[in-house]
Design an enzyme around this catalytic site. Structure first.
Site, PDB file in Angstrom:
ATOM      1  N   GLN A   1      -2.692 -14.745 -10.067  1.00 15.27           N
ATOM      2  CA  GLN A   1      -2.872 -13.588  -8.984  1.00 15.27           C
ATOM      3  C   GLN A   1      -1.810 -12.994  -8.192  1.00 15.27           C
ATOM      4  OE1 GLN A   1      -5.255 -11.085  -9.186  1.00 15.27           O
ATOM      5  NE2 GLN A   1      -4.257 -10.080  -7.441  1.00 15.27           N
TER       6      GLN A   1
ATOM      7  N   GLN B   1      -0.547 -10.063  -6.781  1.00 15.58           N
ATOM      8  CA  GLN B   1      -0.887  -9.017  -5.627  1.00 15.58           C
ATOM      9  C   GLN B   1      -1.503  -9.503  -4.671  1.00 15.58           C
ATOM     10  OE1 GLN B   1      -3.172  -5.582  -6.522  1.00 15.58           O
ATOM     11  NE2 GLN B   1      -2.064  -4.174  -5.216  1.00 15.58           N
TER      12      GLN B   1
ATOM     13  N   GLY C   1     -12.319  -8.622  -8.457  1.00 11.88           N
ATOM     14  CA  GLY C   1     -13.227  -7.971  -9.692  1.00 11.88           C
ATOM     15  C   GLY C   1     -12.203  -7.737 -10.751  1.00 11.88           C
ATOM     16  N   GLY C   2     -11.067  -7.321 -10.656  1.00 10.89           N
ATOM     17  CA  GLY C   2     -10.345  -6.914 -11.659  1.00 10.89           C
ATOM     18  C   GLY C   2      -8.598  -6.712 -10.945  1.00 10.89           C
TER      19      GLY C   2
ATOM     20  N   GLU D   1      -4.865  -5.195 -12.344  1.00 11.61           N
ATOM     21  CA  GLU D   1      -4.386  -4.236 -13.371  1.00 11.61           C
ATOM     22  C   GLU D   1      -3.258  -4.742 -13.970  1.00 11.61           C
ATOM     23  OE1 GLU D   1      -4.758  -3.769 -10.048  1.00 11.61           O
ATOM     24  OE2 GLU D   1      -3.146  -2.782  -9.258  1.00 11.61           O
ATOM     25  N   ASN D   2      -3.290  -6.020 -14.436  1.00 13.04           N
ATOM     26  CA  ASN D   2      -1.971  -6.601 -14.884  1.00 13.04           C
ATOM     27  C   ASN D   2      -1.319  -5.830 -16.242  1.00 13.04           C
ATOM     28  OD1 ASN D   2      -1.544  -8.658 -12.794  1.00 13.04           O
ATOM     29  ND2 ASN D   2      -3.125  -9.817 -13.935  1.00 13.04           N
TER      30      ASN D   2
ATOM     31  N   HIS E   1     -11.418   1.687 -13.673  1.00  9.91           N
ATOM     32  CA  HIS E   1     -10.542   1.240 -12.405  1.00  9.91           C
ATOM     33  C   HIS E   1      -9.166   0.664 -12.933  1.00  9.91           C
ATOM     34  CE1 HIS E   1      -9.595   0.880  -8.122  1.00  9.91           C
ATOM     35  NE2 HIS E   1      -9.189  -0.159  -8.606  1.00  9.91           N
ATOM     36  N   GLU E   2      -9.384  -0.258 -13.704  1.00 10.57           N
ATOM     37  CA  GLU E   2      -8.152  -1.118 -13.763  1.00 10.57           C
ATOM     38  C   GLU E   2      -7.284  -0.460 -15.039  1.00 10.57           C
ATOM     39  OE1 GLU E   2      -7.620  -3.161 -11.747  1.00 10.57           O
ATOM     40  OE2 GLU E   2      -9.600  -3.978 -11.169  1.00 10.57           O
TER      41      GLU E   2
ATOM     42  N   HIS F   1      -5.215   2.366 -13.355  1.00  3.97           N
ATOM     43  CA  HIS F   1      -4.128   1.845 -12.606  1.00  3.97           C
ATOM     44  C   HIS F   1      -3.042   1.910 -13.560  1.00  3.97           C
ATOM     45  CE1 HIS F   1      -4.994   0.374  -8.486  1.00  3.97           C
ATOM     46  NE2 HIS F   1      -5.798  -0.331  -8.957  1.00  3.97           N
TER      47      HIS F   1
ATOM     48  N   GLU G   1      -4.662   2.387  -4.775  1.00 13.92           N
ATOM     49  CA  GLU G   1      -5.925   2.317  -4.807  1.00 13.92           C
ATOM     50  C   GLU G   1      -6.854   3.456  -4.920  1.00 13.92           C
ATOM     51  OE1 GLU G   1      -7.022  -0.324  -6.208  1.00 13.92           O
ATOM     52  OE2 GLU G   1      -5.515  -1.667  -5.720  1.00 13.92           O
TER      53      GLU G   1
ATOM     54  N   ASP H   1      -2.674  -7.833   2.739  1.00 12.18           N
ATOM     55  CA  ASP H   1      -4.138  -7.701   2.253  1.00 12.18           C
ATOM     56  C   ASP H   1      -4.982  -7.506   3.401  1.00 12.18           C
ATOM     57  OD1 ASP H   1      -3.206  -8.856  -0.226  1.00 12.18           O
ATOM     58  OD2 ASP H   1      -3.435 -11.006   0.554  1.00 12.18           O
TER      59      ASP H   1
ATOM     60  N   TYR I   1      -9.361   2.773  -0.960  1.00 13.78           N
ATOM     61  CA  TYR I   1     -10.207   3.064  -2.045  1.00 13.78           C
ATOM     62  C   TYR I   1     -10.974   4.295  -1.901  1.00 13.78           C
ATOM     63  CZ  TYR I   1      -9.269  -1.619  -3.910  1.00 13.78           C
ATOM     64  OH  TYR I   1      -8.384  -2.693  -4.511  1.00 13.78           O
TER      65      TYR I   1
ATOM     66  N   ARG J   1     -15.671 -14.835  -6.763  1.00 13.02           N
ATOM     67  CA  ARG J   1     -15.401 -13.430  -6.534  1.00 13.02           C
ATOM     68  C   ARG J   1     -15.504 -13.197  -4.951  1.00 13.02           C
ATOM     69  NH1 ARG J   1     -17.129  -7.748  -9.062  1.00 13.02           N
ATOM     70  NH2 ARG J   1     -16.016  -6.406  -7.824  1.00 13.02           N
TER      71      ARG J   1
HETATM   72  N1  BES Z   1      -5.241  -3.809  -7.425  1.00  9.32           N
HETATM   73  C1  BES Z   1      -6.730  -4.426  -7.244  1.00  9.32           C
HETATM   74  C2  BES Z   1      -6.899  -5.900  -6.590  1.00  9.32           C
HETATM   75  C3  BES Z   1      -5.945  -6.179  -5.486  1.00  9.32           C
HETATM   76  C4  BES Z   1      -5.877  -5.263  -4.335  1.00  9.32           C
HETATM   77  C5  BES Z   1      -5.426  -7.448  -5.241  1.00  9.32           C
HETATM   78  C6  BES Z   1      -5.139  -5.631  -3.467  1.00  9.32           C
HETATM   79  C7  BES Z   1      -4.930  -7.890  -4.249  1.00  9.32           C
HETATM   80  C8  BES Z   1      -4.552  -6.773  -3.154  1.00  9.32           C
HETATM   81  C9  BES Z   1      -7.716  -4.008  -8.441  1.00  9.32           C
HETATM   82  O1  BES Z   1      -7.181  -2.933  -9.021  1.00  9.32           O
HETATM   83  C10 BES Z   1      -9.066  -3.897  -7.686  1.00  9.32           C
HETATM   84  O2  BES Z   1      -9.066  -2.653  -6.965  1.00  9.32           O
HETATM   85  N2  BES Z   1     -10.053  -4.781  -7.665  1.00  9.32           N
HETATM   86  C11 BES Z   1     -11.374  -4.219  -7.209  1.00  9.32           C
HETATM   87  C12 BES Z   1     -11.950  -3.564  -8.535  1.00  9.32           C
HETATM   88  C13 BES Z   1     -12.933  -2.307  -8.015  1.00  9.32           C
HETATM   89  C14 BES Z   1     -12.358  -1.510  -6.944  1.00  9.32           C
HETATM   90  C15 BES Z   1     -13.481  -1.720  -9.246  1.00  9.32           C
HETATM   91  C16 BES Z   1     -12.023  -5.620  -6.887  1.00  9.32           C
HETATM   92  O3  BES Z   1     -11.207  -6.432  -7.266  1.00  9.32           O
HETATM   93  O4  BES Z   1     -13.003  -5.333  -6.388  1.00  9.32           O
HETATM   94 ZN    ZN Z   2      -7.387  -1.367  -7.694  1.00 10.30          ZN
END
Ligand code: BES
Ligand code: ZN
Length: 638
Positions: free
Chosen positions: A168, A170, A297-298, A300-301, A324-325, A328, A347, A403, A411, A585
């Site tokens: 992971q 990011q 949750g996800g 976007e690799n 969402h992913e 991206h 985001e 972070d 978002y 998670r």
């Molecule tokens: N890119 C993000 C995850 C992320 C953001 C990791 C910042 C590290 C630092 C991913 O696209 C995301 O937004 N995931 C959300 C999903 C949701 C908003 C549908 C999550 O993991 O909750």
């Molecule tokens: Zn995202």
């Protein structure tokens, strides 16, 4: 370390409180943005103005016994500053044994200096070259505690036979498994050669071949240039199932069919997004279902979205995660924010596009419900204490840990801003604007100021009289929610509100509420609107009919368990313990840990449960839980 998506304690507030918190302070003067200059990335040691990595070649062995990747990373360099001969890279917890410089054929040892580690940013790696070399090759291995990797024993997997590992990267964790310029301002192509035990399948954010022979020897190529946070790797007992000819799922064999069924609409999602915003530029779009310890949750690799298995709930009610992913692939992977302060460009745009995909596939009612849930969360998250994190464009220096951004800002306020623009400008016109924006900035990293300049020409000036510069700037540079924010009503939520009110007033039994057609969104809204605490009798009444305690749905669990904790309902503890042991998670588990930490007895229970769960948790989640359970929790952001 606290991270954006866990700022969910806010969700625990009842709706009435959320609404009160909604009133934004009206800006007296709208502050003008700073002039567009090359903005430094505060979270990277790299000096991309002097030299930039253009291509990365990895040759790594995946060693599950040592919990380590080891081998070489070869970087192709493009020198920009004619006088510079030093290459500065980011690294964290890497053991570096050799660094060479050369042209690809002949190599010579290069002296280097690895600085003491900074807790947030890792170790600055300075390589002193005799001349501006074309390539640098670094021989290294990763630490078992690398912040960007998780290593799972077979017992921690579904199949119980094969170990599993995944990355992971990011926001700034790529540096813990590859020495590189860990900033969104540098894009590179890559190729990789990986060796693993023979029974293990390896995948990357690259050209995975669904038919690849599983032989422990894998090669990858990624021809589209990506920033470092999109570098990804996973290895385990992984099987493939197609969804369409260009989309499919990878998962442990016992999960592939379920995942393919849950995500069956992925092909339609790709088609829809292409119609709106132009071609999908990344070839295949596959989804990798990770074990439940995946901290997000996800993610976007590129070509291979990583997802938590907790969204596989059987009724496709949580597939907005895939929307969402996938989104991206345009907002983020194609057009990338240039510093973490501009994270909303990733985001916020993505949440907007996600909502458009959901509306297009499942209708406006569903899209509205999702908007209302998110906006209520945002209103609850914004407090007087975090005002400096509420403008979309965060000021330099405010964001220590990348972070630490407020998820409500990047978002939801981000998406809300674009929804505002869409409503004022007109949907067709705004769609055209976004499509052109993705094309114009494709494969670039941009700042909020660059976006604002582009929007001035192509939106504000092009459609005069629709949005003023002051209205536009208020979203970007002021805290709170501008009073231009469009409101959304949801008839389905009105029905939920009514049912809840009747039940609370004692006029209606849960069994008499017409909930047969409720989806996750309605359950979430029902629970979020409940008072701060319930009586034991009330909790038992709800549980008797709807069985919230023990729910397999993490979105329900993350809201229900804190309510039981606040209400002193100890009978939920065994279920809470199971939930916290099973799920890693962060967004799902943190509200429960935080609610427990609010009382001494709850804290003791939380520590006990955490001690048991910890060996199975990802370093990112461990860090967050530790912070929440610490004697004196840090309170810079809620
Ligand atoms: N890119 C993000 C995850 C992320 C953001 C990791 C910042 C590290 C630092 C991913 O696209 C995301 O937004 N995931 C959300 C999903 C949701 C908003 C549908 C999550 O993991 O909750
Ligand atoms: Zn995202």
């Amino acid at each position: 370390m606290r991270l954006p998506i866990l700022m969910i304690a806010a969700l625990l507030l009842p709706l009435a409180a959320c609404e009160k918190a909604a009133e934004p302070a009206k800006p007296a003067v709208v502050e003008a943005p700073a002039a567009a200059v090359a903005i430094a990335d505060e979270h990277s040691y790299a000096e991309p103005g002097k030299v930039a990595v253009k291509h990365l070649a990895l040759d790594l062995a995946v060693d599950f016994d040592k919990k380590s990747l080891s081998g070489t990373a070869t970087l192709d360099l493009a020198w920009k500053d004619t006088t510079s001969t030093t290459l500065v890279l980011d690294s964290r917890d890497l053991t570096i044994t050799k660094i060479e410089a050369g042209d690809g054929t002949t190599w010579a040892d290069a002296p280097y200096e690895l600085a003491a580690a900074d807790a947030l940013f890792g170790s600055k790696l300075s390589i002193n070259l005799a001349q501006q070399a074309a390539k640098v090759r670094i021989t290294y291995s990763t630490s078992p505690d690398a912040s960007g990797l998780q290593w799972l024993t077979p017992a921690m997997t579904l199949g119980k036979k094969t170990p599993f590992m995944f990355s992971q990267s990011q926001q700034i964790h790529a540096r813990s498994w590859v020495p590189l310029q860990d900033t969104t301002q540098v894009r590179f192509t890559y190729d990789a050669h990986l060796t693993t035990p023979k029974n293990v399948m390896a995948l990357m954010s690259a050209d995975n071949d669904p038919k690849a022979a599983r032989d422990g020897d894998y090669s990858f190529s990624m021809p589209q240039p990506i920033p470092s946070y999109l570098l990804a790797i996973a290895a385990g007992d992984l099987a493939f199932q197609a969804i369409t000819d260009r989309a499919g799922v990878w998962a442990e064999p016992a999960m592939t069919a379920k995942a393919a069924a849950e995500f069956a609409d992925t092909g339609k999602m790709i088609d829809t997004t292409e119609k709106l915003y132009g071609p999908y530029r990344w070839d295949r779009y596959d989804i990798l279902v990770l074990p439940p310890s995946f901290p997000y949750g996800g993610m976007e690799n590129p070509r291979l979205t990583f997802v938590t298995p907790t969204v596989i709930v059987g009724d496709q009610s949580l597939v907005s995660l895939i929307a969402h992913e996938l989104a991206h692939s345009w907002s983020g992977n194609l057009v990338t924010f240039s510093t973490s302060r501009d994270a909303w460009l990733n985001e916020g745009f993505t949440s907007y596009v996600e909502n458009r995909i959901i509306e297009s596939l499942y209708g406006k009612e569903r899209a509205d419900m999702e908007n209302v849930i998110e906006r209520n969360e945002l209103k609850a998250e914004f407090t007087d204490e975090n005002k400096d994190l509420q403008p979309l464009a965060v000021k330099p220096g405010v964001l220590k840990d990348p972070d630490d951004n407020l998820s409500g800002t990047v978002y939801t306020k981000g998406a809300w801003f674009l929804q505002f623009l869409e409503q004022r400008i007109g949907r067709a016109e705004f769609d055209g604007f976004l499509k052109a924006y993705f094309e114009h900035f494709a494969f670039q990293s941009i700042s909020t100021v660059q976006f604002a300049e582009y929007a001035k020409t192509n939106l504000l000036d092009k459609y005069p009289g629709k949005v003023t510069q002051a209205e536009f700037d208020a979203w970007l540079y002021q805290p709170g929610i501008p009073d231009t924010a469009p409101q959304t009503a949801s008839a389905r939520f009105d029905a939920v509100d009514q049912a809840r009110t009747h039940w609370l007033a004692g006029h209606m039994a849960p069994a008499d509420i017409d909930s047969a057609k409720w989806t996750t969104q309605e359950w979430v809204h029902f629970i979020e609107g409940l008072p701060e605490t319930l009586t034991e009798a009330q909790i038992k009444q709800l549980d008797a009919v709807w069985k919230f305690t023990g729910t397999p749905n993490g979105e329900i669990a993350q809201r229900w368990y804190p309510l039981t904790i606040r209400s002193g309902y100890l009978a939920a503890r065994p279920a809470i313990s199971d939930f916290l042991a099973r799920i890693g998670r962060r967004k799902l588990v943190m509200p429960t840990y935080k609610a427990l930490a609010a009382t001494p007895d709850g804290l003791a229970f939380a520590r006990e449960v955490f001690a048991k769960a910890r060996p199975g948790l990802h370093p990112i989640t461990i860090g967050s839980v530790e912070a929440a359970l610490a004697d004196k929790p840090a309170t810079a952001t809620p």
